[in-house]
Design a protein around this motif. Structure first.
Motif, PDB file in Angstrom:
ATOM      1  N   GLN A   1      86.549  65.173 115.270  1.00 42.19           N
ATOM      2  CA  GLN A   1      85.542  65.549 116.243  1.00 42.19           C
ATOM      3  C   GLN A   1      85.802  64.871 117.594  1.00 42.19           C
ATOM      4  OE1 GLN A   1      83.107  67.815 115.875  1.00 42.19           O
ATOM      5  NE2 GLN A   1      82.673  67.517 118.059  1.00 42.19           N
ATOM      6  N   ARG A   2      86.226  63.586 117.537  1.00 38.24           N
ATOM      7  CA  ARG A   2      86.520  62.868 118.785  1.00 38.24           C
ATOM      8  C   ARG A   2      87.692  63.493 119.517  1.00 38.24           C
ATOM      9  NH1 ARG A   2      85.401  58.214 115.628  1.00 38.24           N
ATOM     10  NH2 ARG A   2      87.654  57.891 115.284  1.00 38.24           N
TER      11      ARG A   2
ATOM     12  N   ASP B   1      88.418  71.077 130.311  1.00 36.80           N
ATOM     13  CA  ASP B   1      87.446  71.247 131.388  1.00 36.80           C
ATOM     14  C   ASP B   1      87.968  70.655 132.688  1.00 36.80           C
ATOM     15  OD1 ASP B   1      84.739  72.002 132.298  1.00 36.80           O
ATOM     16  OD2 ASP B   1      84.506  69.844 132.564  1.00 36.80           O
TER      17      ASP B   1
ATOM     18  N   ILE C   1      88.794  66.531 119.243  1.00 38.42           N
ATOM     19  CA  ILE C   1      88.403  67.855 119.728  1.00 38.42           C
ATOM     20  C   ILE C   1      87.587  67.719 121.013  1.00 38.42           C
ATOM     21  CG2 ILE C   1      86.928  69.840 119.233  1.00 38.42           C
ATOM     22  CD1 ILE C   1      87.800  69.633 116.326  1.00 38.42           C
ATOM     23  N   SER C   2      86.640  66.755 121.016  1.00 32.72           N
ATOM     24  CA  SER C   2      85.831  66.528 122.215  1.00 32.72           C
ATOM     25  C   SER C   2      86.696  66.082 123.395  1.00 32.72           C
ATOM     26  CB  SER C   2      84.763  65.479 121.913  1.00 32.72           C
ATOM     27  OG  SER C   2      84.009  65.187 123.062  1.00 32.72           O
ATOM     28  N   THR C   3      87.676  65.213 123.089  1.00 35.76           N
ATOM     29  CA  THR C   3      88.581  64.749 124.155  1.00 35.76           C
ATOM     30  C   THR C   3      89.394  65.900 124.713  1.00 35.76           C
ATOM     31  OG1 THR C   3      88.743  62.584 123.098  1.00 35.76           O
ATOM     32  CG2 THR C   3      90.443  63.153 124.708  1.00 35.76           C
TER      33      THR C   3
ATOM     34  N   GLU D   1      85.073  62.539 111.723  1.00 32.78           N
ATOM     35  CA  GLU D   1      84.689  61.875 112.968  1.00 32.78           C
ATOM     36  C   GLU D   1      85.865  61.784 113.924  1.00 32.78           C
ATOM     37  OE1 GLU D   1      83.031  58.145 112.010  1.00 32.78           O
ATOM     38  OE2 GLU D   1      81.258  58.950 110.984  1.00 32.78           O
TER      39      GLU D   1
ATOM     40  N   ALA E   1      88.593  69.082 124.620  1.00 32.68           N
ATOM     41  CA  ALA E   1      87.697  69.981 125.347  1.00 32.68           C
ATOM     42  C   ALA E   1      87.408  69.442 126.748  1.00 32.68           C
ATOM     43  CB  ALA E   1      86.390  70.167 124.562  1.00 32.68           C
ATOM     44  N   ASN E   2      87.187  68.140 126.850  1.00 33.41           N
ATOM     45  CA  ASN E   2      86.965  67.529 128.164  1.00 33.41           C
ATOM     46  C   ASN E   2      88.197  67.662 129.044  1.00 33.41           C
ATOM     47  OD1 ASN E   2      84.376  66.763 127.457  1.00 33.41           O
ATOM     48  ND2 ASN E   2      85.012  64.743 126.721  1.00 33.41           N
ATOM     49  N   LYS E   3      89.374  67.480 128.409  1.00 33.56           N
ATOM     50  CA  LYS E   3      90.614  67.616 129.178  1.00 33.56           C
ATOM     51  C   LYS E   3      90.793  69.043 129.672  1.00 33.56           C
ATOM     52  CE  LYS E   3      94.248  65.724 130.915  1.00 33.56           C
ATOM     53  NZ  LYS E   3      94.116  64.658 131.921  1.00 33.56           N
TER      54      LYS E   3
END
Length: 349
Positions: free
Chosen positions: A24-25, A35, A27-29, A21, A31-33
């Protein structure tokens, strides 16, 4: 310093409880950065392209302005040259006329002098009496009536120029004063009742501001406006105050971007930093299974079906079993919900 920062970051990460978890957080952070960075790169490229295009346009306008000045100067120069030439021609004509009159007077006087001199050589009184008219002709000679003062002078100073003040004025030519960028205050902005109120202020007082231009567009992205895959900016011009309300909106997107710029009588200033406001809408679907038996419900449409309910005939006795269809597509969602609840309550057994 960078090594120390990286070391601290690694130390902090190592002390965080790791697991799927947490991974995953992060990685998501990340990926958003990424972007956000990509959007920022697109914004920079878009701005760079705008700088090149706008610079080219400004240079063309500058050439046109200076060409206009050159044209005016050429026209004024041509007009002044014509004035000087006309004055030269006038004075030349006056002087030529006087020269011609003097030459004629000299020629006439020489003939009279020759004739008078011959008359003086006559010794006999009888012969001399024949030349008695000589005296009258000499006294009436045109040379005695001729003015020996020039009608015009060679002075041309009345046509001289002094452009020292104009040169100083030209040396003060500069670019137009541009208003500073306003600042949108998100705290004072309000999103409610299918409308958005945007408020802004000037960081520095400027009494030369004539009006403001507000631009807005819908988006589904939070944060900075996206350059790619975005709608065009919609423009509201000639706003006199520092607040504007957009009413009658349809909140079919999650967010709206706003930016504003100040304008004086001549030019518009820089845009404010864009602000993204969340436009929450009351989204719901009507449940056909829990509605009245004689109601056929589909999203934004309610249809009365007199044959749809079993065992309702006795309870609907005395009421008109008229078939009707109601569409709520143009009704705001809050009013739609109120009408539907009222209508359902009326039909309750």
């Amino acid at each position: 310093n960078e090594n120390v920062t990286v070391g601290k970051a690694c130390f902090l990460i190592s002390n965080v409880t790791t697991g799927p978890e947490a991974l995953q957080r992060i990685i998501s952070t990340l990926a958003n950065k990424n972007d956000e960075i990509q959007n920022f790169i697109d914004t920079l490229n878009h701005t760079l392209k705008g700088v090149q295009e706008n610079s080219s346009n400004i240079l063309s306008e500058l050439d046109e302005e200076f060409d206009s000045l050159y044209s005016i100067l050429d026209e004024v120069k041509e007009s002044m040259i014509n004035c000087i030439k006309q004055e030269q021609a006038r004075k030349s004509q006056e002087l030529q006329s006087q020269i011609s009159q003097c030459n004629n007077a000299l020629e006439n006087s020489e003939e009279l002098l020759e004739f008078a001199t011959r008359s003086l050589d006559i010794k006999e009184p009888e012969e001399f009496s024949k030349y008695v008219c000589v005296y009258h002709r000499v006294t009436m000679a045109s040379a005695f009536r001729l003015s020996l003062k020039p009608k015009v002078s060679d002075n041309m100073t009345h046509l001289m120029v002094d452009f020292s003040q104009e040169r100083q004025m030209l040396q003060t030519l500069k670019f137009l004063p541009v208003p500073k960028a306003p600042e949108i205050d998100p705290v004072e902005c309000l999103v409610a009742d299918n409308s958005v109120t945007v408020a802004w202020r000037m960081l520095e007082e400027d009494n030369k501001i004539d009006h403001f231009i507000l631009e807005h567009r819908k988006t589904n992205f939070d944060g900075l406006p996206r350059v790619k895959d975005e709608r065009c900016w919609e423009i509201i011009d000639n706003i006199k105050g520092t607040e504007y309300t957009l009413s009658g909106l349809k909140f079919d997107s999650k967010y709206m971007n706003f930016r504003v710029r100040a304008c004086n009588k001549a030019v518009a200033g820089e845009y404010s930093d864009p602000v993204t406001l969340e436009t929450k809408a009351l989204n719901f679907n009507l449940d056909n299974s829990s509605s009245h038996l004689n109601l056929k419900v589909e999203d934004t449409c309610v249809e009365w079906d007199p044959t749809g309910g079993k065992g309702q005939e006795s309870k609907m006795k005395g009421k008109e079993n008229k078939e009707f269809l109601i569409h709520f597509e143009a009704v705001p969602s809050d009013i739609f919900l109120f009408i539907y609840m009222t209508f359902t309550f009326y039909l309750l057994p």
